[in-house]
Design a protein around this motif. Sequence first.
Motif, PDB file in Angstrom:
ATOM      1  N   GLU A   1      41.860  56.404  45.953  1.00  0.00           N
ATOM      2  CA  GLU A   1      40.651  55.584  45.910  1.00  0.00           C
ATOM      3  C   GLU A   1      39.723  55.925  47.067  1.00  0.00           C
ATOM      4  O   GLU A   1      38.511  55.867  46.943  1.00  0.00           O
ATOM      5  CB  GLU A   1      41.007  54.086  45.965  1.00  0.00           C
ATOM      6  CG  GLU A   1      41.811  53.591  44.780  1.00  0.00           C
ATOM      7  CD  GLU A   1      41.025  53.591  43.482  1.00  0.00           C
ATOM      8  OE1 GLU A   1      39.818  53.867  43.513  1.00  0.00           O
ATOM      9  OE2 GLU A   1      41.632  53.327  42.417  1.00  0.00           O
TER      10      GLU A   1
ATOM     11  N   LYS B   1      38.179  59.726  46.395  1.00  0.00           N
ATOM     12  CA  LYS B   1      37.573  60.186  45.143  1.00  0.00           C
ATOM     13  C   LYS B   1      36.044  60.256  45.205  1.00  0.00           C
ATOM     14  O   LYS B   1      35.443  61.037  44.484  1.00  0.00           O
ATOM     15  CB  LYS B   1      38.037  59.330  43.967  1.00  0.00           C
ATOM     16  CG  LYS B   1      37.430  57.969  43.878  1.00  0.00           C
ATOM     17  CD  LYS B   1      37.985  57.231  42.676  1.00  0.00           C
ATOM     18  CE  LYS B   1      37.309  55.882  42.532  1.00  0.00           C
ATOM     19  NZ  LYS B   1      37.994  55.020  41.597  1.00  0.00           N
ATOM     20  N   LYS B   2      35.429  59.459  46.079  1.00  0.00           N
ATOM     21  CA  LYS B   2      33.962  59.532  46.167  1.00  0.00           C
ATOM     22  C   LYS B   2      33.507  60.198  47.454  1.00  0.00           C
ATOM     23  O   LYS B   2      32.331  60.195  47.786  1.00  0.00           O
ATOM     24  CB  LYS B   2      33.384  58.120  46.072  1.00  0.00           C
ATOM     25  CG  LYS B   2      33.599  57.482  44.724  1.00  0.00           C
ATOM     26  CD  LYS B   2      32.418  56.606  44.349  1.00  0.00           C
ATOM     27  CE  LYS B   2      32.615  55.973  42.991  1.00  0.00           C
ATOM     28  NZ  LYS B   2      33.283  54.665  43.100  1.00  0.00           N
TER      29      LYS B   2
ATOM     30  N   TYR C   1      51.929  59.765  37.944  1.00  0.00           N
ATOM     31  CA  TYR C   1      51.925  58.746  36.892  1.00  0.00           C
ATOM     32  C   TYR C   1      50.855  57.687  37.145  1.00  0.00           C
ATOM     33  O   TYR C   1      50.259  57.159  36.218  1.00  0.00           O
ATOM     34  CB  TYR C   1      53.304  58.095  36.774  1.00  0.00           C
ATOM     35  CG  TYR C   1      54.210  58.818  35.802  1.00  0.00           C
ATOM     36  CD1 TYR C   1      54.452  58.303  34.539  1.00  0.00           C
ATOM     37  CD2 TYR C   1      54.787  60.026  36.130  1.00  0.00           C
ATOM     38  CE1 TYR C   1      55.266  58.966  33.643  1.00  0.00           C
ATOM     39  CE2 TYR C   1      55.601  60.702  35.256  1.00  0.00           C
ATOM     40  CZ  TYR C   1      55.839  60.173  34.007  1.00  0.00           C
ATOM     41  OH  TYR C   1      56.628  60.838  33.116  1.00  0.00           O
ATOM     42  N   GLN C   2      50.612  57.365  38.421  1.00  0.00           N
ATOM     43  CA  GLN C   2      49.557  56.409  38.744  1.00  0.00           C
ATOM     44  C   GLN C   2      48.194  56.965  38.384  1.00  0.00           C
ATOM     45  O   GLN C   2      47.317  56.245  37.926  1.00  0.00           O
ATOM     46  CB  GLN C   2      49.521  56.129  40.258  1.00  0.00           C
ATOM     47  CG  GLN C   2      50.778  55.572  40.835  1.00  0.00           C
ATOM     48  CD  GLN C   2      50.969  54.154  40.437  1.00  0.00           C
ATOM     49  OE1 GLN C   2      49.999  53.471  40.094  1.00  0.00           O
ATOM     50  NE2 GLN C   2      52.178  53.687  40.455  1.00  0.00           N
TER      51      GLN C   2
ATOM     52  N   LYS D   1      43.984  56.920  35.536  1.00  0.00           N
ATOM     53  CA  LYS D   1      42.725  56.817  36.284  1.00  0.00           C
ATOM     54  C   LYS D   1      41.834  58.032  36.051  1.00  0.00           C
ATOM     55  O   LYS D   1      40.610  57.942  36.104  1.00  0.00           O
ATOM     56  CB  LYS D   1      43.013  56.702  37.783  1.00  0.00           C
ATOM     57  CG  LYS D   1      43.771  55.440  38.173  1.00  0.00           C
ATOM     58  CD  LYS D   1      43.870  55.332  39.691  1.00  0.00           C
ATOM     59  CE  LYS D   1      44.973  54.432  40.173  1.00  0.00           C
ATOM     60  NZ  LYS D   1      44.724  53.020  40.036  1.00  0.00           N
TER      61      LYS D   1
ATOM     62  N   VAL E   1      39.150  57.851  33.393  1.00  0.00           N
ATOM     63  CA  VAL E   1      38.100  56.888  33.685  1.00  0.00           C
ATOM     64  C   VAL E   1      37.174  57.412  34.778  1.00  0.00           C
ATOM     65  O   VAL E   1      35.957  57.341  34.668  1.00  0.00           O
ATOM     66  CB  VAL E   1      38.710  55.534  34.098  1.00  0.00           C
ATOM     67  CG1 VAL E   1      37.620  54.541  34.412  1.00  0.00           C
ATOM     68  CG2 VAL E   1      39.610  55.009  32.998  1.00  0.00           C
ATOM     69  N   ASP E   2      37.764  57.950  35.833  1.00  0.00           N
ATOM     70  CA  ASP E   2      36.952  58.460  36.942  1.00  0.00           C
ATOM     71  C   ASP E   2      36.438  59.872  36.683  1.00  0.00           C
ATOM     72  O   ASP E   2      35.667  60.405  37.473  1.00  0.00           O
ATOM     73  CB  ASP E   2      37.776  58.466  38.236  1.00  0.00           C
ATOM     74  CG  ASP E   2      38.079  57.063  38.698  1.00  0.00           C
ATOM     75  OD1 ASP E   2      37.258  56.171  38.402  1.00  0.00           O
ATOM     76  OD2 ASP E   2      39.110  56.847  39.337  1.00  0.00           O
TER      77      ASP E   2
ATOM     78  N   ASN F   1      48.534  53.639  24.526  1.00  0.00           N
ATOM     79  CA  ASN F   1      47.248  53.514  25.217  1.00  0.00           C
ATOM     80  C   ASN F   1      46.042  53.649  24.297  1.00  0.00           C
ATOM     81  O   ASN F   1      44.927  53.835  24.766  1.00  0.00           O
ATOM     82  CB  ASN F   1      47.161  54.554  26.338  1.00  0.00           C
ATOM     83  CG  ASN F   1      48.103  54.212  27.464  1.00  0.00           C
ATOM     84  OD1 ASN F   1      47.806  53.359  28.291  1.00  0.00           O
ATOM     85  ND2 ASN F   1      49.256  54.849  27.479  1.00  0.00           N
ATOM     86  N   ASN F   2      46.280  53.536  22.993  1.00  0.00           N
ATOM     87  CA  ASN F   2      45.206  53.613  21.996  1.00  0.00           C
ATOM     88  C   ASN F   2      44.331  54.851  22.171  1.00  0.00           C
ATOM     89  O   ASN F   2      43.115  54.768  22.228  1.00  0.00           O
ATOM     90  CB  ASN F   2      44.303  52.373  22.051  1.00  0.00           C
ATOM     91  CG  ASN F   2      45.102  51.103  22.061  1.00  0.00           C
ATOM     92  OD1 ASN F   2      46.174  51.031  21.486  1.00  0.00           O
ATOM     93  ND2 ASN F   2      44.582  50.084  22.726  1.00  0.00           N
TER      94      ASN F   2
END
Lengths: 358, 438
Positions: B90, B93-94, B111-112, B116, B119-120, B430-431
């Motif tokens: 976190e 990442k930016k 796995y974490q 993410k 999405v990111d 997770n669709n």
Amino acid sequence: MFYRESGQFKTGYAADQAIFPILQDRWSMLVILVVGFVGVPLIIDDYWANAVFIPFLAYALAALGLNILTGYCGQLSLGTGGFLAVGAYSSYKLMTAFPGMDMILVLLGAGAVTAMVGLLFGLPSLRIKGFYLAVATLAAQFFLIWLFYKVPWFYNYNATGQISVPPREALGFLVTTQKADVVVRYLFILSVVTVFAIAAKNMVRGRIGRSWMAIRDMDIAAELIGIRPFSTKLSAFAVSSFFIGVAGALIFSVWLGAAESGETFGILESFLVLFMIIVGGLGSILGSFLGAGFIVLMPIGLKNVLVDWFGMTAVFAKHVEITLFGVLIIFFLIVEPHGLARLWQIIKEKLRLWPFPH
Amino acid sequence: MKLRTWIATAAAAVVAIPLAVGSASAYELTVPSMDYRTGPYAPNGIPFANGWTDYWTMLNERDGGINGVKIKVVPCETAYNTKQGVECYEKTKKEGSGALVYQPLSTGITYQLIPKASVDQIPIHSMGYGRTSAANGKVFKWVFNFPATYWSQASALVKYIGEKEGGMDKLKGKKIYLVYHNSAYGKEPIRTLQELAKKHGFTYQGLAVDHPGQEQKATWLKIRREKPDWILMWGWGVMNQVAIKEAASIRFPMDRFIGVWWSGSENDVKPAGAAAKGYLSGAFHQPGANFPVHKDIIKHLYDAGKAPHPDFKDRVGEVLYNRGLVAAMWASEAVRKAMEIHKTKEITGAMMRDGYEALDVDEARLKELGAEGLTIPVKITCENHEGPRKVAVQQWDGKEWKIVSNFYEPDMDVIQPLIDEDSQKFAKENNITPRDCK
């Protein structure tokens, strides 16, 4: 001056028995809640949510749970990590077995399962006390972690034993996985923790909390005045495990999104939560929050200060952080052996007299 | 409330001004480095992190970056701990112009990060580790795990055993045991080995070793009693050297003891001394510092006094150092591809993903990079994120590691159904609708 309660008269029992009998406390509580529910969401981003607020709240809930058992009822437990794992794995099983289930129900279900497991492992407390009980709960820790590795049913027979959270909603809002809005996830966990904190506060003020404290202070005397150790100790185990189970479910589903029993909920977690309540203050609701804040946020704060402000390399900062963190814990415990909550209490008393101490 | 909004705006402004100034100044290719130089796995973490960092720094020093764009490596200490890894993710990442790729280096952290990543919009390269079924690019759009997964490796190692025994049919009735780190990582090969045991008729048994792996007496007592023909090991950190010492103490033949490629570095064998001679492990690149790329690193970094970790000079070329270097090399090639595809020098994480998916580092390109023969050619496609799937076996001769076998291809008849099953399950939970790769 600011904290003087003179002139605040109570004219009824209800006012006298309020959670926060002092006006200033009520106001500051209100301010904290407004900041938490309105102020923080305005400025929160992924980093603040995932690295700061969400872990802080989840651990505060776990500390609250352990504080009920250890701080209020005097039963030392080293099984917290195991109970967190029970919460996480039961929430995972509930989420995957009933895909349409609301997250609130999942959390309550996970709490209930953990409470049951806690009851089971609380049984030895009827016979053994103190360090011996600590060893018995330690056994729970190792057994539960082993169980979640050993029995593939708990992780739905996937190849590695890692559990990953599926997307789930609470009251129509998506609260799990990275796709969920951070503000929603934060507000969800904040609401859960608020509700549980109020429940805990009321429980420890009431009959059940008083009987816990009676057992803690002297179990034989408590028995003589008519408190049954059986139901009292076991209720402390059940309630405490319920809280810890919900915290474990939140850690898994809202914060991390994936977990592995030994890595995420190992023996270190048990110690960490125990340190939280010792540093924060045994037998104090506020202490659970302060302790969780200290243990969760201090390393992150130190790291950011050392790396970003002092320009240390990441690895050197890490070594400094480990050292400094230990020193700080010892420092706080020497300054105030009863924890941060007691420190706050002393400040409060000083504030009452300020600026004219006699 | 109004005051609070004011404060929030003011605080945001104070934070934002330096950020805005910073980003306006120059675009940099930002590459996070998830180090673990502390904790029980640090001996393995340090060489990898140095290899990774040195290659990027060398590109800056030698070529002035990639196509003229400077590279910024952002280290973050994870201590191989999942929770600290998430914090690092976190935080970085930016950073700067936005992180381009993550090399999480721990199965737990991988796995974490998998959910993410999409999405990111930052790709993950879990090089030979992490979630095996991420090899299915149709489901795992943002994750790459080339050059080969643990399942492929397990199958390749069994092929090596078959070759040594004189044919796969000779495996019947043999006993092959697996000593594994009791975690998601160590459990990866189990299902593959079970399937292979069924197919080839050997006896498989798994023996778990709990973190951190200093205590293995019971495990090796069992091995001494049951005398397996071969032992495979999925170990990490201190567990490796303890296992090798224990194997030596029961006089288990070292040339029948094969580690995964995370159990085959200098740190693992040196503590066991001469007893480790003959020990085998998986590999996908050569050890040693005799490649032109190493010479450039020594010349432009260590001799020029620009190395981030100057005291590491003697250890350049260790197995894990080269692994970090190879990872950085592939990532830098993906950067080039991404710039080429999108015709811009200021690429984002999403463009970087396209770069990875179009990655094609063949022998000729390896030669240009000064790494001819260092590793295997890699070509990634939309549906295959695992790339070449080739594993060799290297042996410790008492002084250094040497590759002693061919590169084996895994038994995809066994592995492909497992990958399909696991990735379908992930997609369903997770669709995710699998992409169409046409």
